[in-house]
Design an enzyme around this catalytic site. Structure first.
Site, mmCIF file in Angstrom:
data_model
loop_
_atom_site.group_PDB
_atom_site.id
_atom_site.type_symbol
_atom_site.label_atom_id
_atom_site.label_comp_id
_atom_site.label_asym_id
_atom_site.label_seq_id
_atom_site.Cartn_x
_atom_site.Cartn_y
_atom_site.Cartn_z
ATOM 1 N N CYS A 32 0.834 -1.207 0.000
ATOM 2 C CA CYS A 32 0.000 0.000 0.000
ATOM 3 C C CYS A 32 0.870 1.260 0.000
ATOM 4 O O CYS A 32 1.525 1.571 1.001
ATOM 5 C CB CYS A 32 -0.918 -0.027 1.223
ATOM 6 S SG CYS A 32 -1.812 1.506 1.520
ATOM 7 N N CYS A 35 0.010 3.950 2.583
ATOM 8 C CA CYS A 35 0.426 3.485 3.913
ATOM 9 C C CYS A 35 1.894 3.821 4.171
ATOM 10 O O CYS A 35 2.265 4.288 5.256
ATOM 11 C CB CYS A 35 0.227 1.974 4.044
ATOM 12 S SG CYS A 35 -1.473 1.402 3.850
#
Length: 329
Positions: A32, A35
């Site tokens: 991600c 993230c």
């Protein structure tokens, strides 16, 4: 060293929720991109706000801990959840700076309700967050937004406390009575009366007021030059990338210059200094230059510094995309 706890099993997660009153969890995945981009911000928050058994920051890798993710209904990444006493009290899905900022402000209030701001050193006064003056209506104490590790104090006596004591959440020992602390929880200037304090911030701030506490010991006429003074002339400089030199601070035009007198100091030794609010918007750093002291001495003293205002968007966050969005060009 990071204080963030990496969750390794559902049992470990359940135990953490029991052992810490407040738990802030970052649900993420290695693939991600948003993230990864927001991870340094989360780490800085962990360093600033973690408190043993009271406030804990944790990370859950949703690919490795699918049961934990499923139990908390994680459907997008990153997701941030705040638990209090094991129950969810706040949740932010995706890397939305505004929502994260709102969550942080709520978290700060939760931390204060525990009896003191996170990250305080305890100092000589003990117990709770101390301020020498009331908060202006509509504003909050945002001293916790200072990046303490990058702050710098020039021309202080090394036999007194360092820069960290200025942001201590505890009541100054000089106001607590009793025996003096083994380690001084205040600072005094060294070779002359001037001090230069550089404070970078974790986020852009809107500064409304600065509160300075200075509690010199009583003296007599024979030793007035030996007793440290309270600051008199103070110059403030905003958005500097690093500390100034003393000659530079004397020559530069200040964002605001303040001259304090005896009547400006409260019974607890605090000067409540309102700022020209229009000049202190979107501030990323502040330099406080104590140019001289109020008296005939050779040293000035500071016990505490408090910043009052509002927090804005966090720095270095950039554009953060929610899961499924294409990264910006």
């Amino acid at each position: 060293m990071s204080k963030t706890v990496e969750i390794t099993s559902p049992a470990a997660f359940a135990e953490l929720l029991k052992s810490s009153q407040i738990v802030v969890v970052d649900f993420y995945a290695d693939w991600c991109a948003p993230c990864k981009r927001i991870a340094p911000i989360f780490e800085r928050l962990s360093q600033a706000l973690s408190r043993p058994n009271q406030v804990t920051f944790a990370k859950v890798n949703t690919e490795q801990q699918k049961d934990v993710a499923a139990a908390n209904s994680i459907t997008s990444l990153p997701t941030f959840i705040v638990f209090r006493n094991g129950k969810i009290v706040d949740k932010v899905e995706g890397a939305d700076p505004k929502q994260l900022q709102n969550m942080l402000q709520k978290l700060n209030q939760d931390v204060k309700s525990l009896g003191g701001e996170a990250g305080g050193s305890g100092g000589g006064g003990g117990g709770g967050t101390w301020r020498g003056a009331d908060l202006p209506r509509g504003y909050s104490d945002i001293t916790d937004q200072i990046e303490v590790q990058r702050s710098e104090l020039l021309n202080y006596d090394p036999d007194t406390g360092g820069v960290r004591v200025l942001f201590d959440t505890a009541k100054p020992s000089a106001l607590s009575g009793g025996k003096a602390p083994a380690k001084k929880d205040w600072i005094e200037s060294d070779t002359d009366e001037q001090l230069l304090l550089f404070m970078p911030f974790q986020s852009m701030l809107k500064l409304h007021t600065i509160q300075l506490t200075s509690i010199p010991p009583p003296g007599d006429d024979d030793e007035d030059d030996e007793v440290p003074m309270r600051p008199r002339t103070i110059k403030l400089f905003t958005n500097k990338p690093h500390n100034l030199g003393f000659d530079e601070a004397e020559d530069l035009s200040a964002t605001q210059e303040i001259i304090l007198s005896e009547k400006d100091w409260s019974a607890e030794g605090t000067a409540n200094i309102p700022l020209r609010f229009v000049k202190f918007q979107n501030i990323t750093s502040l330099v406080v230059f104590v140019e001289d002291g109020d008296g005939e001495g050779e040293r000035t003293r500071l016990d505490r510094v408090r910043l009052i205002g509002e927090t804005g968007e966090r720095r270095e966050m950039g554009k953060l995309e929610k899961i499924g969005d294409e990264p910006g060009e």
